[in-house]
Design an enzyme around this catalytic site. Structure first.
Site, mmCIF file in Angstrom:
data_model
loop_
_atom_site.group_PDB
_atom_site.id
_atom_site.type_symbol
_atom_site.label_atom_id
_atom_site.label_comp_id
_atom_site.label_asym_id
_atom_site.label_seq_id
_atom_site.Cartn_x
_atom_site.Cartn_y
_atom_site.Cartn_z
ATOM 1 C CG LEU A 63 -0.112 34.604 41.604
ATOM 2 C CD1 LEU A 63 -0.829 34.972 40.311
ATOM 3 C CD2 LEU A 63 -1.118 34.178 42.660
ATOM 4 C CG LEU A 92 -10.779 52.408 43.599
ATOM 5 C CD1 LEU A 92 -10.822 51.014 42.991
ATOM 6 C CD2 LEU A 92 -10.418 53.428 42.522
ATOM 7 C CB SER A 93 -12.709 51.274 49.667
ATOM 8 O OG SER A 93 -14.095 51.121 49.690
ATOM 9 C CD1 TRP A 145 -19.930 33.386 52.743
ATOM 10 C CD2 TRP A 145 -19.094 32.934 54.787
ATOM 11 N NE1 TRP A 145 -19.687 32.037 52.809
ATOM 12 C CE2 TRP A 145 -19.174 31.728 54.058
ATOM 13 C CE3 TRP A 145 -18.609 32.894 56.088
ATOM 14 C CZ2 TRP A 145 -18.777 30.504 54.579
ATOM 15 C CZ3 TRP A 145 -18.217 31.671 56.618
ATOM 16 C CH2 TRP A 145 -18.305 30.494 55.868
ATOM 17 C CB SER A 171 -8.517 49.886 54.230
ATOM 18 O OG SER A 171 -9.462 50.041 55.259
ATOM 19 N NE ARG A 203 -17.292 42.071 61.391
ATOM 20 C CZ ARG A 203 -17.737 42.516 60.216
ATOM 21 N NH1 ARG A 203 -19.018 42.429 59.922
ATOM 22 N NH2 ARG A 203 -16.919 43.044 59.344
ATOM 23 C CD1 TRP A 220 -5.239 50.857 60.807
ATOM 24 C CD2 TRP A 220 -4.873 49.259 62.324
ATOM 25 N NE1 TRP A 220 -4.067 50.209 60.469
ATOM 26 C CE2 TRP A 220 -3.818 49.227 61.390
ATOM 27 C CE3 TRP A 220 -4.862 48.336 63.377
ATOM 28 C CZ2 TRP A 220 -2.759 48.317 61.465
ATOM 29 C CZ3 TRP A 220 -3.804 47.431 63.456
ATOM 30 C CH2 TRP A 220 -2.779 47.428 62.509
ATOM 31 C CG ASP A 267 -16.652 44.327 50.962
ATOM 32 O OD1 ASP A 267 -16.622 44.115 52.188
ATOM 33 O OD2 ASP A 267 -17.312 45.265 50.454
ATOM 34 C CD GLU A 319 -12.233 47.611 30.922
ATOM 35 O OE1 GLU A 319 -13.430 47.648 31.230
ATOM 36 O OE2 GLU A 319 -11.730 48.330 30.034
ATOM 37 C CG HIS A 358 -12.285 38.246 58.963
ATOM 38 N ND1 HIS A 358 -12.713 38.988 57.887
ATOM 39 C CD2 HIS A 358 -12.660 38.954 60.071
ATOM 40 C CE1 HIS A 358 -13.312 40.091 58.321
ATOM 41 N NE2 HIS A 358 -13.297 40.085 59.647
ATOM 42 N NE ARG A 381 -16.040 46.998 47.868
ATOM 43 C CZ ARG A 381 -15.653 48.003 48.647
ATOM 44 N NH1 ARG A 381 -15.054 49.033 48.115
ATOM 45 N NH2 ARG A 381 -15.878 47.981 49.944
HETATM 46 C C1 FPP Z 1 -13.493 42.079 54.092
HETATM 47 O O1 FPP Z 1 -14.740 41.669 54.579
HETATM 48 C C2 FPP Z 1 -12.420 41.505 54.878
HETATM 49 C C3 FPP Z 1 -11.500 42.160 55.629
HETATM 50 C C4 FPP Z 1 -11.403 43.642 55.662
HETATM 51 C C5 FPP Z 1 -10.578 41.384 56.502
HETATM 52 C C6 FPP Z 1 -9.297 40.806 55.990
HETATM 53 C C7 FPP Z 1 -9.352 39.792 54.907
HETATM 54 C C8 FPP Z 1 -9.120 38.475 55.060
HETATM 55 C C9 FPP Z 1 -8.876 37.868 56.388
HETATM 56 C C10 FPP Z 1 -9.081 37.609 53.871
HETATM 57 C C11 FPP Z 1 -7.798 36.845 53.742
HETATM 58 C C12 FPP Z 1 -6.574 37.643 53.575
HETATM 59 C C13 FPP Z 1 -5.333 37.256 53.993
HETATM 60 C C14 FPP Z 1 -4.145 38.050 53.599
HETATM 61 C C15 FPP Z 1 -5.097 36.050 54.827
HETATM 62 P P1 FPP Z 1 -15.577 42.569 55.575
HETATM 63 O O2 FPP Z 1 -15.235 42.205 56.963
HETATM 64 O O3 FPP Z 1 -15.359 44.011 55.234
HETATM 65 O O4 FPP Z 1 -17.022 42.118 55.233
HETATM 66 P P2 FPP Z 1 -18.396 42.917 55.455
HETATM 67 O O5 FPP Z 1 -18.350 44.110 54.542
HETATM 68 O O6 FPP Z 1 -19.434 41.921 55.079
HETATM 69 O O7 FPP Z 1 -18.466 43.316 56.896
#
Ligand code: FPP
Length: 236
Positions: free
Chosen positions: A123, A187-188, A17, A57, A25, A61, A12, A199, A29, A180
């Protein structure tokens, strides 16, 4: 103390960031994807065997279309890289979530990566995309119902293990630690069934800034926790 073998992370803070730096945004990512690569290597070096990340999640979408397509494009690039580097990285990569809504191209890449990486020995990385915990449990119930209808299972034989064995995560242990980033304490809808004895750790650091030092702090915090799984500690 149970050994820390599985960390699950709710990624998150990519958006915040980027905003803080006056960037789109999407830039957050892209940086978040780089962080994931670094943390996979760092976690394995520290003896972690399973890393599960919540990347998208079922609710994501609902974001603006251009952001969703940028994220999907990024997943595609990431999967291509993982396929190309599969031998070198030595990771076993799985995807959990409902694949139906993904494009055919992404579905094919996920399948290819799962196939090429399945015999690796490093891993275990599990990526949750179009994932929802309730949907996963619902899906497990449907699988169990099918088995009962086919006569392969009796109602009295449904146990907690049977439910676990019909989840997307059937091949991986429950997470020891769920972390998180970026300050939210929710937990969303992530790993609802599997989180029963995990934990929890919430850190302020945004995902793109999460580094080896943050990982070490998380491991240190976990090691201070006293996991009793509902039992009474022997020395009390
Ligand atoms: C969370 O930050 C990020 C996401 C829901 C987007 C997907 C994640 C990535 C691209 C990271 C890398 C993963 C892979 C598999 C390449 P947010 O956009 O919810 O941040 P905010 O809460 O600050 O808006």
């Amino acid at each position: 103390m149970k050994e820390l073998e599985h960390i699950a992370i709710i990624l998150d803070g990519n958006g915040r960031w980027a905003k803080k730096r006056g960037l789109p945004r999407k830039a957050g990512h892209i940086e978040g994807a780089k962080t994931l690569e670094k943390i996979c290597r760092a976690a394995y070096k520290r003896g972690i065997k399973y890393l599960t990340v919540y990347a998208f999640s079922t609710e994501n979408w609902n974001r603006p279309e251009d952001e969703v397509s940028a994220i999907m494009k990024l997943f595609g690039t990431y999967l291509d890289k993982c396929i190309k580097d599969s031998k070198k990285d030595n990771m076993v990569v799985r995807m959990i979530g409902d694949r139906e809504r993904l494009s055919d191209t992404l579905k094919d890449k996920v399948k290819e990566l799962e196939d090429v990486s399945k015999d690796n020995t490093g891993l275990n990385l599990t990526i949750a995309i179009n994932y929802g915990g309730r949907a996963e449990i619902l899906n497990s119930f449907k699988e169990i119902y099918k088995k009962i209808s086919d006569g392969a299972l009796a109602v009295d034989e449904i146990t907690e293990d049977v439910i676990s064995e019909n989840l997307y995560t059937k091949d991986i242990p429950d997470p020891d630690l769920i972390l998180r980033t970026s300050g939210e304490m929710r937990l969303s809808n992530f790993l609802l069934w599997q989180a029963a004895y995990s934990e929890f750790l919430f850190v302020d650091c945004a995902w793109p800034d999460f580094d080896e030092n943050e990982l070490d702090k998380a491991i240190e915090e976990y090691n201070k926790r006293d996991r009793r799984f509902g039992a009474i500690k022997e020395d009390k």
